[in-house]
Design an enzyme around this catalytic site. Structure first.
Site, PDB file in Angstrom:
ATOM      1  N   ASP A  28     -10.429 -66.959  -3.882  1.00  0.00           N
ATOM      2  CA  ASP A  28      -9.308 -66.285  -3.189  1.00  0.00           C
ATOM      3  C   ASP A  28      -9.683 -65.017  -2.422  1.00  0.00           C
ATOM      4  O   ASP A  28      -8.799 -64.251  -2.037  1.00  0.00           O
ATOM      5  CB  ASP A  28      -8.156 -65.957  -4.170  1.00  0.00           C
ATOM      6  CG  ASP A  28      -7.469 -67.227  -4.653  1.00  0.00           C
ATOM      7  OD1 ASP A  28      -7.563 -68.248  -3.936  1.00  0.00           O
ATOM      8  OD2 ASP A  28      -6.868 -67.214  -5.734  1.00  0.00           O
ATOM      9  N   LYS A  31     -12.893 -67.197   1.645  1.00  0.00           N
ATOM     10  CA  LYS A  31     -14.022 -67.948   2.216  1.00  0.00           C
ATOM     11  C   LYS A  31     -13.544 -69.043   3.162  1.00  0.00           C
ATOM     12  O   LYS A  31     -14.045 -69.183   4.276  1.00  0.00           O
ATOM     13  CB  LYS A  31     -14.862 -68.578   1.091  1.00  0.00           C
ATOM     14  CG  LYS A  31     -15.511 -67.591   0.162  1.00  0.00           C
ATOM     15  CD  LYS A  31     -16.464 -68.249  -0.826  1.00  0.00           C
ATOM     16  CE  LYS A  31     -15.773 -69.168  -1.799  1.00  0.00           C
ATOM     17  NZ  LYS A  31     -14.877 -68.453  -2.734  1.00  0.00           N
ATOM     18  N   THR A  32     -12.554 -69.827   2.721  1.00  0.00           N
ATOM     19  CA  THR A  32     -12.085 -70.963   3.530  1.00  0.00           C
ATOM     20  C   THR A  32     -11.311 -70.471   4.753  1.00  0.00           C
ATOM     21  O   THR A  32     -11.455 -71.024   5.848  1.00  0.00           O
ATOM     22  CB  THR A  32     -11.243 -71.912   2.665  1.00  0.00           C
ATOM     23  OG1 THR A  32     -12.031 -72.280   1.516  1.00  0.00           O
ATOM     24  CG2 THR A  32     -10.862 -73.168   3.410  1.00  0.00           C
ATOM     25  N   HIS A  91     -14.726 -71.667  -7.772  1.00  0.00           N
ATOM     26  CA  HIS A  91     -14.362 -71.873  -9.172  1.00  0.00           C
ATOM     27  C   HIS A  91     -15.599 -72.047 -10.035  1.00  0.00           C
ATOM     28  O   HIS A  91     -16.505 -72.776  -9.683  1.00  0.00           O
ATOM     29  CB  HIS A  91     -13.484 -73.127  -9.315  1.00  0.00           C
ATOM     30  CG  HIS A  91     -12.393 -73.199  -8.297  1.00  0.00           C
ATOM     31  ND1 HIS A  91     -12.653 -73.400  -6.958  1.00  0.00           N
ATOM     32  CD2 HIS A  91     -11.056 -73.070  -8.408  1.00  0.00           C
ATOM     33  CE1 HIS A  91     -11.504 -73.403  -6.292  1.00  0.00           C
ATOM     34  NE2 HIS A  91     -10.524 -73.207  -7.151  1.00  0.00           N
TER      35      HIS A  91
END
Length: 400
Positions: A28, A31-32, A91
């Site tokens: 969170d 990165k994306t 994760h």
């Protein structure tokens, strides 16, 4: 992952050197969103297809289907290079895929939430990136739009420089402050920050050497069957070249070698006339099942590499401060050994005169694996247990 489609495919053509960049950082921290912002900015220059967050972030859908979250590969270009951005999962459960993703990378973009600074996974990703051989990184301090106190940014910069130095990177690596979300929304000032980041990656991360003269070698990261045609195996080309129609051999993990034909090869759903070192490709293997092309096996020029279970290695055992073990271990210790895309259980055999191995030791020892893996002298590996890397090694002699 290569797709099976009907009709003519686009052909991949680029004379520019190809570079793989991993996006690393805490879950969170953006990165994306940053990956999406890079494609958004470069699409305006006709150097990328703009990719929405949802197209890159496969996690929720894949989690629902019970598949391990995989790394996503996203394409963009600059004036001088062609890139694959490897969006690594944040994760902790998906550390195996992070290791694979970071191991495929020639450099990294470390994404830090400027309102929070470095968090646990920021440190873990930096440690892992260093351990799998990523040498150069650029930092993007994200979400500056939610930082009210701008003095906080100086503290974040200091903290990030400290972390880079601690984990073996250049503390003077470029740090760009910006907001990926605002850039995606079309904020001109923030789009400039993304351009600054793209430029820093171009200048700061060296072009990897491309070894085309050696025999073809690729380790399988993933596989997918196509009914009636065979199996698509994906991975990064380590060395050599591969043209559609050439014979290849699948070596390791399974007891027997298996010879097959590479019907076609693709990168970013575009056909390749020739796969080259450092390319992340999907290869269609004629008449091959998924079981015959497992993750961790090598796809190689026939006769060029063999699978082995026993070898001698020079190994360094990490100290507690380097993220390793806190206590020594004795002979017959059985951790996991990570070679490229495989993780295999094995047992450590110590020399006669060595009864215990302490964190910080550098020694020669024997490893006996439970499955054969395609390796040769100078193959590098990591040793892991209980979710952390405890050692690094290199094969010095093949026993069997």
């Amino acid at each position: 992952m290569a797709e099976a489609k009907t009709g003519k495919k686009e052909v991949y053509e680029s004379s520019k050197p190809h570079v793989n960049i991993a996006t690393l950082g805490h879950v969170d921290h953006g990165k994306t969103t940053l990956t999406s912002a890079i494609t958004h900015v470069q699409s305006k220059k006709n150097k990328a297809k703009s990719r929405k967050y949802e197209e890159i972030d496969a996690a929720p859908e894949e989690r629902a289907r019970g598949i391990t979250i995989k790394t996503a590969h996203v394409e963009y270009e600059t004036d001088t290079r062609h890139y694959a951005l490897i969006d690594c999962p944040g994760h902790a459960d998906y550390i195996k895929n992070l290791i694979t993703g970071a191991a495929q990378a020639n450099g990294g973009i470390v994404v830090v939430d400027a309102s929070q600074g470095g968090q646990e996974q920021t440190k873990e990703h930096l440690l892992l990136a260093n351990q799998v051989g990523v040498k150069d990184v650029v930092v993007f301090a994200n979400k500056i739009d939610v930082v009210a106190d701008k003095e906080m940014l100086d503290l974040v910069k200091e903290e990030v420089e400290g972390l880079l130095e601690k984990y073996g990177f250049n503390k003077n690596s470029p740090i760009i402050f910006g907001s990926a979300k605002k850039a995606l929304e079309g904020d001109a000032e923030q789009e400039k920050k993304i351009e600054e980041l793209i430029d820093a990656v171009d200048k700061h991360i060296p072009t990897p050497p491309s070894d085309e003269s050696k025999p073809f070698l690729m380790y399988i990261e993933d596989n997918m069957s196509i009914t009636g045609r065979g199996t698509v195996a994906t991975g990064k080309v380590e060395r050599g070249t591969l043209k559609p129609g050439e014979e290849v051999e699948i070596v390791g993990i399974n007891a027997e070698k298996f010879k097959t034909k590479a019907t076609s090869a693709e990168m970013f759903h575009k056909e390749l006339k020739e796969a080259k070192p450092n390319f992340n490709i999907g290869v269609l293997l004629q008449g091959t099942t998924r079981e015959q092309a497992p993750r961790g096996a090598a796809l190689a020029k026939p006769g060029s590499i063999n699978a082995h279970k026993k070898f001698e290695a020079q190994v360094y055992i990490l100290t507690k401060d380097e993220g390793g073990r806190h206590t020594p271990f004795e002979a017959d210790y059985s951790p996991q050994f990570y070679f490229y895309t495989s993780d295999i259980s094995g047992t450590i055999k110590l020399p006669e005169d060595k009864k215990v191995v302490k964190p910080g030791d550098d020694l020669s020892l024997q490893v006996h694996l439970i499955h054969p893996v395609a390796i040769e002298v100078n193959s590098a590996f990591s040793i892991r247990e209980g979710g952390r890397t405890i050692g690094k090694g290199v094969v010095t002699k093949i026993i069997e």
